[in-house]
Scaffold this motif. Structure first.
Motif, PDB file in Angstrom:
ATOM      1  N   ALA A  16       0.826  -1.211   0.000  1.00  0.00           N
ATOM      2  CA  ALA A  16       0.000   0.000   0.000  1.00  0.00           C
ATOM      3  C   ALA A  16       0.860   1.260   0.000  1.00  0.00           C
ATOM      4  O   ALA A  16       0.617   2.187  -0.786  1.00  0.00           O
ATOM      5  CB  ALA A  16      -0.923  -0.004   1.224  1.00  0.00           C
ATOM      6  N   PHE A  17       1.866   1.304   0.867  1.00  0.00           N
ATOM      7  CA  PHE A  17       2.739   2.474   0.936  1.00  0.00           C
ATOM      8  C   PHE A  17       3.499   2.660  -0.374  1.00  0.00           C
ATOM      9  O   PHE A  17       3.672   3.781  -0.850  1.00  0.00           O
ATOM     10  CB  PHE A  17       3.701   2.360   2.115  1.00  0.00           C
ATOM     11  CG  PHE A  17       3.105   2.732   3.452  1.00  0.00           C
ATOM     12  CD1 PHE A  17       1.767   2.532   3.750  1.00  0.00           C
ATOM     13  CD2 PHE A  17       3.914   3.268   4.436  1.00  0.00           C
ATOM     14  CE1 PHE A  17       1.232   2.878   4.980  1.00  0.00           C
ATOM     15  CE2 PHE A  17       3.397   3.619   5.675  1.00  0.00           C
ATOM     16  CZ  PHE A  17       2.058   3.431   5.952  1.00  0.00           C
ATOM     17  N   ARG A  24       2.553   6.494  -6.829  1.00  0.00           N
ATOM     18  CA  ARG A  24       1.423   7.401  -7.052  1.00  0.00           C
ATOM     19  C   ARG A  24       0.333   6.729  -7.873  1.00  0.00           C
ATOM     20  O   ARG A  24      -0.292   7.338  -8.728  1.00  0.00           O
ATOM     21  CB  ARG A  24       1.861   8.696  -7.722  1.00  0.00           C
ATOM     22  CG  ARG A  24       2.915   9.501  -6.987  1.00  0.00           C
ATOM     23  CD  ARG A  24       2.293  10.196  -5.781  1.00  0.00           C
ATOM     24  NE  ARG A  24       3.258  10.962  -5.045  1.00  0.00           N
ATOM     25  CZ  ARG A  24       3.441  12.268  -5.167  1.00  0.00           C
ATOM     26  NH1 ARG A  24       2.729  12.962  -5.994  1.00  0.00           N
ATOM     27  NH2 ARG A  24       4.340  12.880  -4.428  1.00  0.00           N
ATOM     28  N   ASP A  25       0.105   5.468  -7.607  1.00  0.00           N
ATOM     29  CA  ASP A  25      -0.924   4.692  -8.298  1.00  0.00           C
ATOM     30  C   ASP A  25      -2.169   4.708  -7.415  1.00  0.00           C
ATOM     31  O   ASP A  25      -2.383   3.822  -6.582  1.00  0.00           O
ATOM     32  CB  ASP A  25      -0.418   3.270  -8.543  1.00  0.00           C
ATOM     33  CG  ASP A  25      -1.378   2.443  -9.371  1.00  0.00           C
ATOM     34  OD1 ASP A  25      -2.576   2.815  -9.493  1.00  0.00           O
ATOM     35  OD2 ASP A  25      -0.941   1.395  -9.885  1.00  0.00           O
ATOM     36  N   TYR A  26      -2.996   5.724  -7.601  1.00  0.00           N
ATOM     37  CA  TYR A  26      -4.158   5.929  -6.738  1.00  0.00           C
ATOM     38  C   TYR A  26      -5.214   4.835  -6.910  1.00  0.00           C
ATOM     39  O   TYR A  26      -5.873   4.469  -5.943  1.00  0.00           O
ATOM     40  CB  TYR A  26      -4.749   7.322  -6.960  1.00  0.00           C
ATOM     41  CG  TYR A  26      -3.760   8.404  -6.618  1.00  0.00           C
ATOM     42  CD1 TYR A  26      -3.514   8.748  -5.297  1.00  0.00           C
ATOM     43  CD2 TYR A  26      -3.026   9.038  -7.615  1.00  0.00           C
ATOM     44  CE1 TYR A  26      -2.577   9.719  -4.975  1.00  0.00           C
ATOM     45  CE2 TYR A  26      -2.085  10.009  -7.298  1.00  0.00           C
ATOM     46  CZ  TYR A  26      -1.867  10.345  -5.980  1.00  0.00           C
ATOM     47  OH  TYR A  26      -0.934  11.293  -5.665  1.00  0.00           O
ATOM     48  N   LEU A  51      -5.923  11.771   2.769  1.00  0.00           N
ATOM     49  CA  LEU A  51      -4.569  11.246   2.572  1.00  0.00           C
ATOM     50  C   LEU A  51      -4.169  11.313   1.106  1.00  0.00           C
ATOM     51  O   LEU A  51      -3.092  11.809   0.760  1.00  0.00           O
ATOM     52  CB  LEU A  51      -4.491   9.801   3.074  1.00  0.00           C
ATOM     53  CG  LEU A  51      -3.188   9.067   2.780  1.00  0.00           C
ATOM     54  CD1 LEU A  51      -2.000   9.755   3.455  1.00  0.00           C
ATOM     55  CD2 LEU A  51      -3.291   7.613   3.202  1.00  0.00           C
ATOM     56  N   PHE A  52      -5.029  10.827   0.220  1.00  0.00           N
ATOM     57  CA  PHE A  52      -4.693  10.800  -1.210  1.00  0.00           C
ATOM     58  C   PHE A  52      -4.495  12.211  -1.754  1.00  0.00           C
ATOM     59  O   PHE A  52      -3.578  12.451  -2.536  1.00  0.00           O
ATOM     60  CB  PHE A  52      -5.781  10.078  -1.999  1.00  0.00           C
ATOM     61  CG  PHE A  52      -5.807   8.581  -1.810  1.00  0.00           C
ATOM     62  CD1 PHE A  52      -5.102   7.949  -0.786  1.00  0.00           C
ATOM     63  CD2 PHE A  52      -6.552   7.795  -2.649  1.00  0.00           C
ATOM     64  CE1 PHE A  52      -5.139   6.567  -0.618  1.00  0.00           C
ATOM     65  CE2 PHE A  52      -6.601   6.408  -2.498  1.00  0.00           C
ATOM     66  CZ  PHE A  52      -5.889   5.801  -1.480  1.00  0.00           C
ATOM     67  N   ASN A  53      -5.340  13.153  -1.351  1.00  0.00           N
ATOM     68  CA  ASN A  53      -5.192  14.533  -1.818  1.00  0.00           C
ATOM     69  C   ASN A  53      -3.923  15.178  -1.275  1.00  0.00           C
ATOM     70  O   ASN A  53      -3.283  15.969  -1.975  1.00  0.00           O
ATOM     71  CB  ASN A  53      -6.422  15.358  -1.458  1.00  0.00           C
ATOM     72  CG  ASN A  53      -7.625  14.968  -2.293  1.00  0.00           C
ATOM     73  OD1 ASN A  53      -7.495  14.464  -3.412  1.00  0.00           O
ATOM     74  ND2 ASN A  53      -8.814  15.169  -1.745  1.00  0.00           N
ATOM     75  N   LEU A  54      -3.539  14.847  -0.049  1.00  0.00           N
ATOM     76  CA  LEU A  54      -2.274  15.338   0.482  1.00  0.00           C
ATOM     77  C   LEU A  54      -1.114  14.855  -0.385  1.00  0.00           C
ATOM     78  O   LEU A  54      -0.253  15.636  -0.778  1.00  0.00           O
ATOM     79  CB  LEU A  54      -2.075  14.872   1.926  1.00  0.00           C
ATOM     80  CG  LEU A  54      -0.701  15.209   2.504  1.00  0.00           C
ATOM     81  CD1 LEU A  54      -0.675  16.644   2.995  1.00  0.00           C
ATOM     82  CD2 LEU A  54      -0.336  14.255   3.612  1.00  0.00           C
TER      83      LEU A  54
END
Length: 133
Positions: A16-17, A24-26, A51-54
């Motif tokens: 995941a990390f 950067r594979d959302y 988190l994803f937007n950060l």
């Protein structure tokens, strides 16, 4: 989804990390983080979208390296380094993740700027075998 084992949870955190912070594979990251994700970090807005937007707003040079990972029951603690985030120093982090239904469901962290050799009263690095250059 059935509960995952501590060993599986460790592997899932690292995947995941890597998907989120390094690749950067959302789309891939969405498969690891629960849509009900609870964020306790003072540095990150609430929820998975926070988190994803950060991460979207951070430089493309952002990288996560793991040094140590431990798991018990549905909790994982990962000791790692976040570098390339646009600040003068890398962050050394202890990330605590709770799993639910095989996904990262809740998160706490402790962050500290990485110390140089001159700043280390112990004479030891905070991460890995050496000091940052």
């Amino acid at each position: 989804m059935p509960a995952t084992s501590p060993e599986e949870n460790k592997k899932l955190v690292l995947k995941a990390f890597d998907a989120l912070f390094n690749k950067r594979d959302y789309a891939a990251a969405e498969r690891f983080w629960s849509d009900r994700y609870i964020q306790h970090s003072a540095h990150i807005p609430p929820g998975r979208d926070g988190l994803f937007n950060l991460v979207r707003g951070l430089p493309g040079t952002l990288r996560y390296e793991n040094h140590l990972i431990l798991a018990e029951a549905n909790y994982v603690i990962a000791h790692g380094r976040f570098s390339g985030h646009g600040r003068p120093r890398s962050w050394i982090a202890a990330d605590i993740v709770r799993f639910e239904d095989g996904k990262l469901a809740e998160h706490w962290d402790v962050l500290q700027d990485e110390a140089t050799q001159a700043e280390s009263l112990s004479g030891l690095p905070m991460f890995g075998e050496g000091f940052p250059v």
